[in-house]
Design a protein around this motif. Structure first.
Motif: not given
Length: 361
Positions: A298-299, A305-306
């Motif tokens: 989060s956000p 990206l993760r």
């Protein structure tokens, strides 16, 4: 330059300045896209010369114009030419003749002045700027030509030529030359293209001068922290996982990048190493994967990206258990669907024998 090339250039210019009826334009815009009778012979002359240049010309060259960062090979451009329609055939042929036909830059500059529209003339000037830089190392000449780009719809376009020069400096890792022309780059316009130039500059500086010099360049506010991880791109592209993990855990390297950027670099390095070596090992892969999973999703931008990192790791997963672990942690549905099987061509440590085997499931 041979006379055949000069004749083909003349054929292009004559065709571009030929007036066609509305009916001829309409016919040329629908299959089979016939050329008006008045320029059929011109097209034949041009295609014949392009074919001759395939065998006798400088087809090893590249060219680019406009707001791009990709210099396309001559052969790729030439392969598409026979399928070009009336609207683009002759203005696309001119740079091909200039590039491979060893047409002197001064003669090409005179010729392009006869093109009938400001858009075509500017596009040809871009090719001339690129050639002056890559063939002649003539920065002063490239600057002069850039300053002749004409306004389009009332908008100044000279910055486009100067960005081609900036691209040339960037690819050499020349931060001094790049920043020296900053006032001419109209950095507030076409920001995506400007961002691409900055990436090229930092990555090239790292290749030419080392990551320390590239990282120092990002201290300039015209680059900034968003480009810091690019200083390590060459090491990542070479799959230097051990060198990067050692660096980032050392007193010198600790804190150089934030957690997301550091993991992004390591992800690319693991991917590259698996692709280069054809093998995948548990460590340091597992430690890096756990760090990625630990990122707070989060956000939404951080979640993307993760999850994108876990997707990009795919060739390097060392066994089905780590793949399952990542799949459970991923939040993005389409990535979760894709992380189902191991890469079939990657060798992985065999836990029972210590040998390697290729396993996918």
């Amino acid at each position: 330059m041979r006379e055949e090339t000069r004749n083909a250039v003349q054929a292009c210019l004559d065709a571009l300045n030929t007036t066609h009826t509305a009916e001829e334009h309409d016919r040329a815009s629908i299959p089979p896209y016939p050329f008006p009778h008045a320029v059929v012979a011109h097209r034949a002359v041009v295609l014949a010369e392009i074919e001759r240049l395939r065998h006798d010309g400088r087809t090893d060259r590249t060219s680019m114009s406009g707001l791009t960062t990709w210099a396309e090979p001559w052969t790729s451009l030439a392969d598409r030419l026979p399928n070009a329609h009336l609207r683009h055939f002759f203005d696309q042929a001119l740079p091909l003749l200039f590039i491979a036909g060893d047409m002197p830059p001064a003669e090409f500059e005179t010729a392009l002045g006869r093109a009938p529209s400001d858009f075509i003339r500017n596009n040809l000037r871009g090719h001339l700027v690129h050639a002056l830089l890559t063939r002649e190392d003539d920065v002063a000449g490239a600057e002069r030509v850039s300053d002749t780009l004409e306004p389009i719809s009332g908008q100044d376009t000279r910055f486009i030529g100067h960005r081609l020069i900036a691209d040339w400096h960037a690819r050499q890792g020349d931060t001094t030359g790049f920043f020296a022309r900053w006032p001419r780059l109209a950095a507030g316009r076409e920001r995506h293209h400007m961002g691409e130039l900055k990436v090229i500059l930092v990555e090239s500086a790292a290749r030419e001068h080392g990551w320390q010099a590239a990282l120092a360049a990002t201290d300039d506010k015209r680059l900034g922290p968003a480009y810091r991880r690019r200083a390590f791109s060459p090491l990542a592209e070479d799959g230097e996982v051990e060198q990067l993990t050692t660096l980032f855990s050392s007193p010198e390297g600790t804190g150089l990048l934030n957690e997301l950027d550091e993991l992004t670099v390591l992800t690319y390095a693991l991917h590259a190493k698996a692709q280069r070596t054809g093998t995948a090992a548990h460590e340091p892969f597992t430690r890096i994967l756990h760090r990625i999973i630990a990122i707070e999703p989060s956000p939404k931008q951080t979640m993307r990206l993760r999850d994108g990192m876990m997707w990009h790791l795919w060739p390097a997963y060392p066994d089905a258990d780590t793949l399952t672990l990542a799949r459970k942690a991923v939040r993005t549905p389409h990535i979760k669907r894709e992380l189902k099987t191991l890469h079939p061509d990657i060798a992985r440590p065999d836990e029972d024998t210590g040998s390697t085997s290729v396993r996918g499931r």
